[in-house]
Design a protein around this motif. Structure first.
Motif, PDB file in Angstrom:
ATOM      1  N   GLU A   1     -51.493  -2.738   0.244  1.00 48.81           N
ATOM      2  CA  GLU A   1     -51.197  -3.525   1.035  1.00 48.81           C
ATOM      3  C   GLU A   1     -51.341  -2.705   2.522  1.00 48.81           C
ATOM      4  O   GLU A   1     -50.792  -3.824   3.513  1.00 48.81           O
ATOM      5  CB  GLU A   1     -49.991  -4.329   0.679  1.00 48.81           C
TER       6      GLU A   1
ATOM      7  N   LEU B   1     -49.568  -0.785   3.528  1.00 51.68           N
ATOM      8  CA  LEU B   1     -47.965  -0.483   3.887  1.00 51.68           C
ATOM      9  C   LEU B   1     -47.760   1.546   4.866  1.00 51.68           C
ATOM     10  O   LEU B   1     -47.364   2.014   5.433  1.00 51.68           O
ATOM     11  CB  LEU B   1     -47.147  -0.920   3.663  1.00 51.68           C
TER      12      LEU B   1
ATOM     13  N   ARG C   1     -55.639  -8.043   6.177  1.00 50.91           N
ATOM     14  CA  ARG C   1     -54.936  -8.696   6.354  1.00 50.91           C
ATOM     15  C   ARG C   1     -54.471 -10.609   6.090  1.00 50.91           C
ATOM     16  O   ARG C   1     -53.935 -11.425   5.626  1.00 50.91           O
ATOM     17  CB  ARG C   1     -53.874  -8.612   7.792  1.00 50.91           C
TER      18      ARG C   1
ATOM     19  N   LEU D   1     -43.228  -8.575  -0.628  1.00 50.22           N
ATOM     20  CA  LEU D   1     -42.339  -7.645  -1.095  1.00 50.22           C
ATOM     21  C   LEU D   1     -41.408  -7.491  -1.568  1.00 50.22           C
ATOM     22  O   LEU D   1     -40.519  -8.278  -2.013  1.00 50.22           O
ATOM     23  CB  LEU D   1     -41.998  -6.707  -0.021  1.00 50.22           C
TER      24      LEU D   1
ATOM     25  N   ASP E   1     -37.650  -7.122  -1.907  1.00 51.25           N
ATOM     26  CA  ASP E   1     -36.346  -7.491  -1.172  1.00 51.25           C
ATOM     27  C   ASP E   1     -36.340  -7.862   0.865  1.00 51.25           C
ATOM     28  O   ASP E   1     -35.374  -6.956   1.032  1.00 51.25           O
ATOM     29  CB  ASP E   1     -34.770  -6.499  -1.745  1.00 51.25           C
ATOM     30  N   THR E   2     -37.571  -8.450   0.174  1.00 47.93           N
ATOM     31  CA  THR E   2     -37.868  -9.163   2.015  1.00 47.93           C
ATOM     32  C   THR E   2     -36.411  -9.822   1.776  1.00 47.93           C
ATOM     33  O   THR E   2     -36.132 -11.032   1.262  1.00 47.93           O
ATOM     34  CB  THR E   2     -38.304  -9.850   2.162  1.00 47.93           C
ATOM     35  N   GLU E   3     -35.181  -9.821   3.533  1.00 50.11           N
ATOM     36  CA  GLU E   3     -34.351 -10.807   2.759  1.00 50.11           C
ATOM     37  C   GLU E   3     -34.197 -11.310   5.002  1.00 50.11           C
ATOM     38  O   GLU E   3     -34.719 -11.098   5.875  1.00 50.11           O
ATOM     39  CB  GLU E   3     -32.933 -10.097   3.787  1.00 50.11           C
TER      40      GLU E   3
ATOM     41  N   PHE F   1     -44.392 -18.179   9.378  1.00 53.23           N
ATOM     42  CA  PHE F   1     -45.450 -17.132   8.023  1.00 53.23           C
ATOM     43  C   PHE F   1     -47.209 -17.651   8.389  1.00 53.23           C
ATOM     44  O   PHE F   1     -48.472 -17.273   8.653  1.00 53.23           O
ATOM     45  CB  PHE F   1     -45.343 -17.253   7.451  1.00 53.23           C
TER      46      PHE F   1
ATOM     47  N   PHE G   1     -48.873 -16.753  11.561  1.00 49.02           N
ATOM     48  CA  PHE G   1     -49.409 -14.883  12.248  1.00 49.02           C
ATOM     49  C   PHE G   1     -51.416 -15.990  11.720  1.00 49.02           C
ATOM     50  O   PHE G   1     -52.150 -14.946  11.405  1.00 49.02           O
ATOM     51  CB  PHE G   1     -49.032 -14.606  10.422  1.00 49.02           C
ATOM     52  N   TYR G   2     -51.710 -16.842  10.476  1.00 49.52           N
ATOM     53  CA  TYR G   2     -53.053 -16.552  10.114  1.00 49.52           C
ATOM     54  C   TYR G   2     -53.979 -17.494  10.718  1.00 49.52           C
ATOM     55  O   TYR G   2     -53.182 -18.407  11.323  1.00 49.52           O
ATOM     56  CB  TYR G   2     -53.232 -16.748   8.624  1.00 49.52           C
TER      57      TYR G   2
ATOM     58  N   LEU H   1     -33.756  -7.500  11.814  1.00 43.16           N
ATOM     59  CA  LEU H   1     -35.462  -7.127  11.522  1.00 43.16           C
ATOM     60  C   LEU H   1     -35.610  -6.252  10.304  1.00 43.16           C
ATOM     61  O   LEU H   1     -36.185  -5.970   9.265  1.00 43.16           O
ATOM     62  CB  LEU H   1     -36.154  -7.177  13.151  1.00 43.16           C
TER      63      LEU H   1
ATOM     64  N   LYS I   1     -33.352  -3.776   8.886  1.00 40.73           N
ATOM     65  CA  LYS I   1     -32.452  -3.928   7.652  1.00 40.73           C
ATOM     66  C   LYS I   1     -33.391  -4.500   6.712  1.00 40.73           C
ATOM     67  O   LYS I   1     -32.935  -4.775   5.555  1.00 40.73           O
ATOM     68  CB  LYS I   1     -30.910  -4.758   8.468  1.00 40.73           C
ATOM     69  N   ARG I   2     -33.215  -6.009   7.699  1.00 44.44           N
ATOM     70  CA  ARG I   2     -34.205  -7.522   6.414  1.00 44.44           C
ATOM     71  C   ARG I   2     -35.365  -7.294   5.740  1.00 44.44           C
ATOM     72  O   ARG I   2     -35.830  -7.670   4.856  1.00 44.44           O
ATOM     73  CB  ARG I   2     -33.635  -8.614   7.270  1.00 44.44           C
ATOM     74  N   LYS I   3     -36.273  -5.489   6.440  1.00 44.04           N
ATOM     75  CA  LYS I   3     -37.048  -5.611   5.636  1.00 44.04           C
ATOM     76  C   LYS I   3     -38.619  -6.806   6.863  1.00 44.04           C
ATOM     77  O   LYS I   3     -39.260  -7.237   5.876  1.00 44.04           O
ATOM     78  CB  LYS I   3     -37.428  -5.213   4.542  1.00 44.04           C
ATOM     79  N   VAL I   4     -37.999  -7.562   7.218  1.00 46.60           N
ATOM     80  CA  VAL I   4     -38.632  -8.467   7.504  1.00 46.60           C
ATOM     81  C   VAL I   4     -40.266  -7.679   8.694  1.00 46.60           C
ATOM     82  O   VAL I   4     -40.954  -8.429   8.405  1.00 46.60           O
ATOM     83  CB  VAL I   4     -37.956  -9.336   8.473  1.00 46.60           C
TER      84      VAL I   4
ATOM     85  N   LYS J   1     -41.594  -5.284   8.169  1.00 43.85           N
ATOM     86  CA  LYS J   1     -42.518  -4.719   6.642  1.00 43.85           C
ATOM     87  C   LYS J   1     -43.373  -5.653   6.598  1.00 43.85           C
ATOM     88  O   LYS J   1     -44.487  -5.545   6.553  1.00 43.85           O
ATOM     89  CB  LYS J   1     -41.373  -3.738   5.881  1.00 43.85           C
ATOM     90  N   ARG J   2     -42.093  -7.115   6.660  1.00 39.86           N
ATOM     91  CA  ARG J   2     -43.009  -7.993   5.987  1.00 39.86           C
ATOM     92  C   ARG J   2     -44.052  -8.637   6.635  1.00 39.86           C
ATOM     93  O   ARG J   2     -45.059  -8.442   6.066  1.00 39.86           O
ATOM     94  CB  ARG J   2     -41.879  -9.894   5.401  1.00 39.86           C
ATOM     95  N   LEU J   3     -43.838  -8.395   8.307  1.00 38.12           N
ATOM     96  CA  LEU J   3     -44.431  -9.275   9.238  1.00 38.12           C
ATOM     97  C   LEU J   3     -45.520  -8.017   9.645  1.00 38.12           C
ATOM     98  O   LEU J   3     -46.419  -8.108   9.462  1.00 38.12           O
ATOM     99  CB  LEU J   3     -44.018  -8.436  10.475  1.00 38.12           C
ATOM    100  N   LEU J   4     -45.354  -6.576   8.815  1.00 36.55           N
ATOM    101  CA  LEU J   4     -46.610  -5.617   9.330  1.00 36.55           C
ATOM    102  C   LEU J   4     -47.780  -5.909   8.286  1.00 36.55           C
ATOM    103  O   LEU J   4     -48.926  -5.800   8.268  1.00 36.55           O
ATOM    104  CB  LEU J   4     -46.417  -4.311   8.776  1.00 36.55           C
ATOM    105  N   VAL J   5     -47.422  -7.270   7.121  1.00 38.41           N
ATOM    106  CA  VAL J   5     -48.691  -7.157   6.301  1.00 38.41           C
ATOM    107  C   VAL J   5     -49.305  -8.405   6.903  1.00 38.41           C
ATOM    108  O   VAL J   5     -50.362  -9.264   5.536  1.00 38.41           O
ATOM    109  CB  VAL J   5     -47.889  -6.892   4.241  1.00 38.41           C
ATOM    110  N   THR J   6     -48.876  -9.038   7.945  1.00 42.45           N
ATOM    111  CA  THR J   6     -49.215 -10.038   7.550  1.00 42.45           C
ATOM    112  C   THR J   6     -50.245  -9.457   9.404  1.00 42.45           C
ATOM    113  O   THR J   6     -50.446  -8.839   9.847  1.00 42.45           O
ATOM    114  CB  THR J   6     -48.955 -10.921   8.074  1.00 42.45           C
TER     115      THR J   6
ATOM    116  N   MET K   1     -50.430 -10.534  12.091  1.00 46.83           N
ATOM    117  CA  MET K   1     -49.820 -10.928  13.472  1.00 46.83           C
ATOM    118  C   MET K   1     -50.011  -9.961  14.309  1.00 46.83           C
ATOM    119  O   MET K   1     -50.153  -8.704  14.091  1.00 46.83           O
ATOM    120  CB  MET K   1     -47.755 -10.811  13.246  1.00 46.83           C
TER     121      MET K   1
ATOM    122  N   ARG L   1     -49.124  -7.476  16.927  1.00 46.81           N
ATOM    123  CA  ARG L   1     -47.353  -6.453  16.994  1.00 46.81           C
ATOM    124  C   ARG L   1     -47.098  -6.736  18.209  1.00 46.81           C
ATOM    125  O   ARG L   1     -45.345  -6.685  18.723  1.00 46.81           O
ATOM    126  CB  ARG L   1     -47.109  -5.013  16.977  1.00 46.81           C
TER     127      ARG L   1
ATOM    128  N   GLU M   1     -40.671   0.099   9.939  1.00 48.96           N
ATOM    129  CA  GLU M   1     -40.455   0.385   7.932  1.00 48.96           C
ATOM    130  C   GLU M   1     -38.843   0.953   8.460  1.00 48.96           C
ATOM    131  O   GLU M   1     -38.351   1.361   8.845  1.00 48.96           O
ATOM    132  CB  GLU M   1     -40.560   0.967   7.734  1.00 48.96           C
TER     133      GLU M   1
END
Lengths: 320, 351
Positions: free
Chosen positions: A60, A62, A85, A92, A94-96, A110, A113-114, B184, B186-189, B191-196, B198, B200, B351
């Motif tokens: 991915e 990361l 991307r 992923l 546990d993304t909260e 989301f 972003f695209y 952001l 802590k929620r790993k959001v 990290k999730r945004l990094l794979v879009t 978007m 930075r 991350e």
């Protein structure tokens, strides 16, 4: 909904070769190769800590690998990260998502972003959350949240979808709903990379599987091929009564007809990999009569991925 | 190419998160108003506080009666000297009077209240003597003709109020950015945004933008409250005020980002933010002037971002300065802002 034509099915969508990732002294991924073809699902199956998540996070973009090559839709992360991307979707572990943001707002963020993709309403319909459009994320059930994160991964109409343990912690019904969404994506020509430690999930969704342990591929092929590699028609599990357990343990099971492997299962019980079920079971019962030993239980089943895994590693996929 | 859509959506979500979090609303709007109200009313011009003194003896009443008549002296009667001494030590009494010839005064010379109590007691005692010798019993004349004026701008609340605005800009600036980033992460959001795809920069810009939206409202609410409820003056230019507030808020947003660039938990973020802010609560002249610190350290204190902001706000509100007058302070803040953003972007952990 996808623009992928039938003629491209079968092309390589994701390729990794010689992937290595080290954390200090620990080698998490140790020279791993894999190929996922367009329109197919490649499953990475293995126990917790096998290196599945590290592998998929390198794919991915990361995590940077310490060695090896990655190619996504013919492109590399070093030069074409942005373009990759735009064309992948990721869920992923546990993304909260934000508790006090609605399902629709989450998807809309989301989507922004695209460059192109589905409308938020289309995404919510795709994952069956139309009725929850205005509900805050904190009001959603575990399964609904998981479908929402799946929706966020699908918002750009991706060509490749990465799913890391997509149904961990969900009840069977919620799990099946997630599977249906993934199968729908695949049916429209999408490529899926999936990690799982659920055998049933990997078997149902994957066209091809790599079984990973200690950061290495220990078996690969279609689920049927991998199971066939065991070379057994069935698995025979026998468990003696308590009073017979001691004598039972001394029997030479591998001398029975058609037995390829004998595996102790504790308390005198054994699991036999068998090429000829009828001959083996018949001989086994006669032998027990001769020795006047009593059985508590006898079962046979077709070999599963779990059996292959246990056979290869001596460990179960998950401790239940 | 600026992706306005993603910036708009990110800002919208951030703003909604703020609006739906009543606690956050309180800290931005409620808390400073409460603080300004409490401190403002507490230090309103109520005049000097009276001194509480005790006449101690077997029969204190006659002597105590002679001292009464001054509203700045609260005269009590006490019989137990030991207990009275205890009350003197813990500050309940500012001085003790033991009747006799001459009467004895007991006080702690290190306490300013005791010193004023002594002056007032001397005056009251002097008047009592005068009254005793004057058969007519007329009130003795004041030595000075006093003309009472209330000088707006020189009261404590006038000093305090710009400091509170500065304090609030620091607190909300650092918290809103620092907390958002830690959450952001802590929620790993993040990290999730990094794979879009978007950008930075859009995320950071959205954090800043959603902060600045509230800045304006926050300033209007605070300033109107100060002018209406506390009669705080606004003598300088509006442009200078907005410029100083904007640059100050941005600098603190940068510092918030820097303070939380690497922390992984909310607790870690809160610790770091407090660590940065605490010294400025005390040393940047919010509640009392930093000129009370040794002269040696004052140039350094003046370089703190909150000191620069407070000085500039006071120059504008109280002294009527314009943009040119606060240029040095603006430069200090801009410097902090640039440095903070530069370092934060280098150190930032996604991350």
């Amino acid at each position: 909904m996808l623009a992928v034509g039938v003629e491209t099915v079968g092309e390589v969508a994701v390729r990794a070769s010689g992937l290595v990732k080290r954390y200090d002294d620990l080698v998490a991924v140790d020279g791993l190769d894999l190929v996922a073809r367009r329109g197919q699902c490649l499953g990475l199956l293995g126990p917790n800590g096998a290196g599945k998540t590290t592998t998929i996070e390198m794919l991915e973009g990361l995590k940077a690998p310490d060695g090896g090559e990655i190619e996504i839709l013919g492109r590399g992360w070093a030069r074409d990260a942005h373009a990759i991307r735009e064309r992948i979707g990721v869920q992923l572990q546990d993304t909260e998502l934000f508790d006090k943001i609605t399902a629709q707002e989450t998807v809309r963020m989301f989507r922004s972003f695209y460059a192109e993709g589905l409308t938020p309403e289309e995404v919510l319909a795709l994952v069956g959350l139309e009725e929850k459009r205005d509900a805050w994320v904190q009001k959603l059930s575990g399964g609904q949240r998981q479908r929402l994160t799946l929706g966020c991964a699908l918002v750009s109409r991706p060509e490749v979808l990465f799913l890391d343990e997509p149904t961990t912690g969900l009840d069977p019904q919620a799990r099946r709903r997630v599977w249906e969404i993934v199968e729908d994506f695949k049916a429209r020509g999408g490529t899926v990379l999936l990690t799982s430690h659920y055998m049933e999930e990997a078997e149902r969704l994957s066209d091809d599987l790599v079984i990973i342990d200690h950061g290495k591929v220990i078996a690969e092929g279609s689920p049927a091929e991998i199971i066939a590699s065991l070379g057994a028609e069935s698995i025979v599990e026998v468990r003696p009564r308590e009073e017979s357990a001691e004598a039972f343990g001394k029997l030479a099971f591998d001398a029975l007809p058609g037995v390829r492997e004998v595996r102790g299962e504790g308390a005198g019980a054994v699991a036999l990999s068998v090429t000829d079920t009828q001959a083996c079971v018949g001989a086994l019962l006669r032998r027990l009569d001769e020795e006047q030993l009593l059985l508590e239980d006898l079962r046979t089943h077709r070999p599963t991925l779990e059996d292959v895994f246990v056979n290869l590693t001596g460990k179960h996929l998950r401790d239940e | 190419m600026i992706r306005t859509e993603e910036l708009r959506e990110l800002t919208r979500v951030r703003t909604a998160l703020f609006l739906r979090e009543p606690e956050a609303m309180f800290w931005v709007f409620g808390f400073p108003l409460v603080l300004a109200a409490v401190l403002g009313f507490a230090f309103r011009n109520t005049g000097p506080a009276p001194n509480r003194v005790a006449v101690v003896g077997a029969d204190p009443a006659p002597f105590a009666e002679r001292l009464r008549g001054d509203e700045l002296l609260e005269v009590e009667e006490a019989f137990d000297l030991e207990q009275a001494m205890l009350d003197l030590r813990n500050g309940s009494f500012d001085a003790l009077v033991l009747p006799g010839d001459p009467p004895e005064l007991r006080l702690d010379p290190a306490r300013p209240e005791s010193a004023t109590a002594r002056l007032r007691l001397e005056r009251a005692f002097g008047r009592a003597l005068e009254r005793a010798s004057d058969a007519a019993g007329d009130e003795p004349a004041e030595l000075f003709a006093v003309d009472e004026v209330e000088a707006i701008g020189s009261r404590y609340v006038d000093f305090l109020f710009p400091g509170l605005i500065g304090l609030n800009l620091m607190g909300t600036g650092m918290w809103s950015i620092g907390f958002a980033v830690a959450d952001l992460r802590k929620r790993k959001v993040l990290k999730r945004l990094l794979v879009t795809p978007m950008r930075r920069s859009s995320l950071l810009a959205s954090l800043l933008l959603s902060r600045l939206v509230w800045l304006l409202i926050e300033l209007v609410v605070l300033v109107l409250f100060g002018m209406w409820a506390l009669d705080v003056p606004f003598r300088g230019g509006l442009v200078a005020f907005l410029a100083v507030s904007f640059v100050g808020a941005t600098a603190f947003a940068g510092l918030g980002l820097l303070a939380t660039a690497r922390v992984r938990t909310i607790e870690g973020a809160s610790g770091m933010l407090n660590l940065v802010m605490m010294p400025m609560w005390l040393a940047s002249g919010v509640f009392f002037s930093y000129e009370r610190f040794p002269e040696l350290v004052q140039p350094a204190l003046r370089l703190l971002p909150l000191t620069a902001l407070n000085d500039a706000l006071r120059d504008i509100l109280l002294d009527g300065e314009g943009l040119a007058g606060v240029a040095p302070e603006l430069a200090v803040q801009a410097g902090w802002g640039l440095l903070a953003f530069f370092l934060a972007l280098r150190l930032f952990r996604w991350e």
